[in-house]
Design a protein around this motif. Structure first.
Motif, short mmCIF file in Angstrom:
data_model
loop_
_atom_site.label_atom_id
_atom_site.label_comp_id
_atom_site.label_asym_id
_atom_site.label_seq_id
_atom_site.Cartn_x
_atom_site.Cartn_y
_atom_site.Cartn_z
N ALA A 134 15.73 -5.76 -4.28
CA ALA A 134 16.03 -6.67 -3.26
C ALA A 134 14.63 -7.95 -3.81
CB ALA A 134 15.88 -6.32 -1.74
N LYS A 135 14.79 -8.85 -4.18
CA LYS A 135 13.92 -9.62 -4.52
C LYS A 135 13.23 -10.73 -4.08
CE LYS A 135 14.36 -7.42 -9.10
NZ LYS A 135 14.19 -7.15 -9.79
N PRO A 136 12.39 -10.77 -4.75
CA PRO A 136 11.59 -12.21 -4.36
C PRO A 136 12.08 -13.44 -4.93
CG PRO A 136 10.04 -11.28 -5.47
CD PRO A 136 11.11 -10.47 -5.09
N TYR A 137 11.84 -15.03 -5.27
CA TYR A 137 12.14 -15.67 -5.63
C TYR A 137 11.43 -15.07 -7.44
CZ TYR A 137 12.83 -20.24 -7.59
OH TYR A 137 12.87 -21.81 -8.48
N PRO A 138 12.35 -15.80 -8.39
CA PRO A 138 12.02 -15.05 -9.77
C PRO A 138 10.81 -15.81 -9.96
CG PRO A 138 14.21 -15.58 -9.94
CD PRO A 138 13.60 -15.90 -8.18
N GLY A 139 10.15 -16.22 -9.85
CA GLY A 139 8.89 -16.79 -10.32
C GLY A 139 7.96 -17.05 -11.45
N GLU A 165 16.69 -9.96 4.52
CA GLU A 165 17.08 -10.76 3.36
C GLU A 165 16.06 -11.63 2.56
OE1 GLU A 165 18.97 -13.65 6.82
OE2 GLU A 165 18.50 -11.73 8.52
N PRO A 166 17.01 -10.84 1.41
CA PRO A 166 15.69 -11.09 0.72
C PRO A 166 16.22 -12.71 0.10
CG PRO A 166 17.54 -9.52 -0.76
CD PRO A 166 17.42 -9.62 1.42
N ASP A 167 15.56 -13.31 -0.94
CA ASP A 167 15.55 -14.24 -1.85
C ASP A 167 17.31 -14.20 -2.43
OD1 ASP A 167 13.50 -16.40 -0.95
OD2 ASP A 167 12.45 -15.53 -2.55
N TYR A 168 17.24 -12.94 -3.37
CA TYR A 168 18.33 -12.44 -3.88
C TYR A 168 18.37 -11.13 -4.12
CZ TYR A 168 15.93 -11.42 -8.61
OH TYR A 168 15.32 -11.47 -9.93
#
Length: 254
Positions: A134-139, A165-168
């Motif tokens: 469950a990932k945050p935005y891949p900045g 509900e993660p970013d992706y």
């Protein structure tokens, strides 16, 4: 009954492909409305013969298409989506091991809640370690830390213990309705390898639908980070190019 299309992408990984198909045997025996679509990105290791032997009895519910070259993850998955005919679609990496119960759980959660656009389970390594899927935005900051040191933020770092509900969610296992994919569009073929999963989830969210990480069920993911094997390989360069494209597309670097 699960009205489900399972799309698996492979390339010269016969053992992995046979293993994931073995894990689908119970589901295919019990669910007559489920189909499996294998897109082979140009394997030369006998994957076709292994699949034919593995899937005897599946009949027309198995589609195997071998491409003449590796066209990338997004384009390969789109080739599978173009064949999928069921109401829901499950994208699976070939290095996964799944259970019928986990797939049923995801399917019923998805099909019984119209606010969910995409759902994914928890991922465990073969040794039982919970992976961070469950990932945050891949900045750029996150990606640079991964590139500089694999040990800065490990892929098997603790994942959220509760549904969120993660970013992706990692593309190893994603389920969505066919109508959602038609609304959102195909995977972006400008992205050869990563972050096609993040881009797809962000577009699902942009349509006002939820991306759900559901750790009530899990599957095994024998995770191998392809871009870390050779830091300056062709695949690494394609991944960097894809990230730059991704940042331009979403107008966000961090």
């Amino acid at each position: 009954m699960l009205n489900l299309s399972i799309v698996i992408l492979t390339c010269n990984q016969k053992a992995y492909t046979v293993r994931v198909l073995s894990s689908l045997r119970d589901l295919m025996r019990e669910e007559s409305e489920t189909e499996v679509i294998i897109i082979d990105n140009g394997s030369t290791d006998g994957t076709d013969e292994a699949v034919a032997a593995m899937c005897l009895g599946w009949g027309k519910r198995l589609t195997y298409r071998c491409l003449d070259r590796n066209i990338g993850v997004a384009a390969g998955r789109n080739a599978g989506l173009s064949i999928a005919s069921r109401d829901a679609i499950l994208i699976l990496d070939n290095d996964t091991i799944v259970s019928a119960d986990a797939i049923r759980y995801l399917y019923h959660r998805l099909m019984n809640d119209s606010t969910i656009g995409l759902i994914a389970p928890a991922l465990h390594s073969p040794e039982g370690t919970l992976q961070e899927s469950a990932k945050p935005y891949p900045g750029l900051g996150i990606k640079l830390r991964h590139f500089i040191s694999q040990h800065w933020r490990r892929h098997d770092e603790a994942a959220p213990p509760r549904e969120c509900e993660p970013d992706y969610v990692m593309g190893a296992c994603q389920m969505f309705r066919r109508e959602t994919q038609q609304l959102v569009g195909p995977f972006d073929e400008h992205i050869f390898y990563g972050p096609e999963d993040a881009d797809f989830c962000l577009r699902v969210r942009a349509q006002g639908l939820r991306v759900i990480y559901a750790p009530a069920v899990c599957i095994i993911h024998d995770w191998q980070r392809a871009t870390s094997r050779q830091r300056f390989s062709r695949l690494s360069m394609l991944h960097i190019r894809a990230l730059l494209y991704f940042y331009r597309k979403h107008s966000r670097i961090f």
